[in-house]
Structures are given as C-alpha cells and as structure tokens.
Design an enzyme around this catalytic site. Structure first.
Site, short mmCIF file in Angstrom:
data_model
loop_
_atom_site.label_atom_id
_atom_site.label_comp_id
_atom_site.label_asym_id
_atom_site.label_seq_id
_atom_site.Cartn_x
_atom_site.Cartn_y
_atom_site.Cartn_z
CG HIS A 51 1.30 -11.95 3.76
ND1 HIS A 51 1.70 -13.18 3.31
CD2 HIS A 51 0.84 -11.29 2.66
CE1 HIS A 51 1.53 -13.26 2.00
NE2 HIS A 51 1.01 -12.12 1.60
CG ASP A 105 -4.86 -12.28 -0.29
OD1 ASP A 105 -4.04 -11.61 -0.94
OD2 ASP A 105 -4.54 -13.04 0.65
CG HIS A 119 -3.17 -15.85 -1.47
ND1 HIS A 119 -2.52 -16.79 -2.27
CD2 HIS A 119 -2.41 -14.72 -1.53
CE1 HIS A 119 -1.45 -16.24 -2.80
NE2 HIS A 119 -1.35 -14.99 -2.37
#
EC number: 4.6.1.-
Length: 310
Positions: free
Chosen positions: A38, A60, A74
C-alpha cells in the site's frame, strides 16, 4: 546388469516426473494471491516493499489543474503508522517503475507483476476533466512506462477511480491508446472503482463506460478503522456469477495477521497491506499454504480463478 540399471533409471525418471506433475497440479489448484503493498509513492519503496514479499504495489496519483498526472503522493491523513509524505514526479516514478519491471534491467524485480494506480480524480478541478485525465494518463504511461511499445515495463496495470461519475477517465484512457496505435497495450490494463459503492451501481458505471472485462473490485478502509467483510462477501458473490463482469476482488488495508486470515477466508484474490511480510508469514501456515500461493507473471489477473480441472 546394464539392462537392469537402465530399467531402474527409467522407472525412477517416470516416478520423478510423476511427482513433479503432482506438485504442479497441486499448485494449480491453489488460488493465486496478489500481495499488494500500500501507498508506494517513491521509487525506493518499490524495492523496499518488494524485499518484504510484495508482488504488487499501489501508487497514489494526483493531477494538476490541467488534469495531467503530476505527483505520486498521498498526503495527510493516511494510514496509521505510515509516512504520508513520500512522493515523486509522476513521470519520473514511471521510469523507476519501468526499470523495476523490465527483464534485463539491472534494477529488475521479477516478482513485481501488478501496479494499482489510485487515481485521485476527486481532486480534479472539474468533473468534466475526467476524460482528459484519462487521456493524459495514457500518454504518460505510453511514453514513460511502456516506452512507446518498445521493451517497456511488463507489469499489469489497474486503473482505480474513486468516483463512479468519473467513468469517462477510463474512456479517455482507452481512446488515447487506440489513437496512438497501441490498442494492444489495453491487454495489460484493468479497472477498479474504489469508493465502496453498491455493486449494482458499479456495474452500471461500467456499462456506461463500455467496459465488460479486466475488472477488479476493491473493498476496504484505512487501517485506523475496523471494517467488516459484508461488502467483500457481496463482491465475491458478484465475482462468482457465471456472467459476472468482476474477475478479481481485493481487500484493503489488512495489516494484522488476523485481518489477513479473515480476508483469505472470504476467498479474495488480493490483499493490500502496509506490511507485505505479514501476508508472507500467513501463507506459510499449513491451513493457508494448502489453499493459496503467490501470483506470478504467468497468472492472468483478468481471468476468474478456477481450480485446476474444473
């Protein structure tokens, strides 16, 4: 004597080959799992999380006022216990990603097989920019990741959009690759709506977008908050429909072994985590090792999993 030895060696060869086939067959019966690191927004993190066992990453992507992808970033707030501020210029990140996923490159990591781009289309200045955002994203990937179709990165790409009304981003992306003469690269691209909307609404958005294949479905929430698995179950049920368009389901963000086990228990295909090594450790447990294995580049992420022989 020589004949006897030859017969023994021949029998041993047949038995060994049979054992290898049995092992391969057992592996084929296991559900392939995408271990998705992630918030990988710096080039150095590609290698950092790869070393922890990730075979996929999530990155992101923010857009500028002209709907061009600008940063891999992010920002605050983000998951608990994570640095929210890592970033690169988007095109520079793509170059680093290409190096990490191109065979023969000194920085190549053979296990890195899939990238989810978490596209922050909710940060666009206007909703009407969604199609342009898709077009600009396609041009950036074509040039900086796929190297204009000449020995570019080999990872599969999932475009993840948070808002159903931005389905035109997918359309703009697809149209641009076709216009640039690289429609074949769409075979490497999948799609996801990440806003935890009703499955029926998501299916309608794909109908409007004209997309019926290469579809992943996510479900989840930040690791700071507990989320149950009701919607995961709905997504898995939709995946299992004979004519369902959803082919893979992934859950985010699973950091605890107990959460990883629960997600696997619901037969997800991917687990997004801040700690890929936790997923690695869970899959070493006999109960899970017998049912799951880590996906490789030979596993098609656009096909529904079917146990061998079914």
């Amino acid at each position: 004597m020589l004949l006897r030895i030859a017969l023994i060696l021949g029998c041993w060869s047949i038995l060994s080959e049979g054992a290898e086939n049995d092992i391969a067959e057992r592996e084929d019966r296991k559900r392939p799992i995408w271990n998705m690191a992630h918030m990988v927004n710096a080039i150095s993190q590609i290698h950092e999380f790869g070393a922890l066992g990730a075979n996929s990453i999530e990155t992101d992507v923010s857009f500028d006022k002209n709907a061009k992808p600008e940063y891999t970033f992010h920002g605050i707030p983000c998951d608990c216990f994570r640095n929210c501020m890592n970033w690169e210029y988007f095109n520079h990140f793509l170059e680093g990603l290409r190096n990490a996923t191109t065979p023969g490159n000194p920085k190549y990591r053979d296990r890195m097989i899939l990238v989810v781009f978490d596209l922050k289309s909710n940060g666009l200045y206007y909703d009407a920019q969604a199609r342009d955002a898709g077009k600009n994203l396609a041009l950036s990937l074509l040039q900086n990741y796929w190297n204009n179709g000449d020995n570019g990165g080999r990872a599969y790409i999932v475009l993840s959009v948070p808002l159903l009304k931005h389905y035109e981003l997918f359309q703009g992306f697809r149209e641009t690759l076709k216009e640039q003469g690289h429609e074949e690269l769409l075979e490497k691209v999948g799609y996801d709506f990440s806003g935890n909307d009703d499955i029926s609404d998501i299916e309608e958005a794909y109908r409007l977008a004209g997309i019926s294949e290469h579809i992943w479905q996510s479900d989840g929430i930040t690791n700071c908050i507990y989320r149950g698995f009701d919607r995961v179950i709905q997504a898995v049920n939709a995946r299992e429909k004979f004519e369902g368009i959803i082919k893979k389901v992934y859950f985010w963000t699973a950091d605890k072994p107990s959460t990883v086990k629960l997600a696997l228990g619901e037969s997800v295909d991917g687990i997004m985590t801040n700690y890929p090594n936790v997923v690695v450790d869970v899959l070493k447990i006999d109960e899970y090792q017998q049912r799951f294995r880590f996906a490789t580049i030979d596993d098609n992420p656009w096909e529904k999993y079917k146990p061998y022989g079914k």
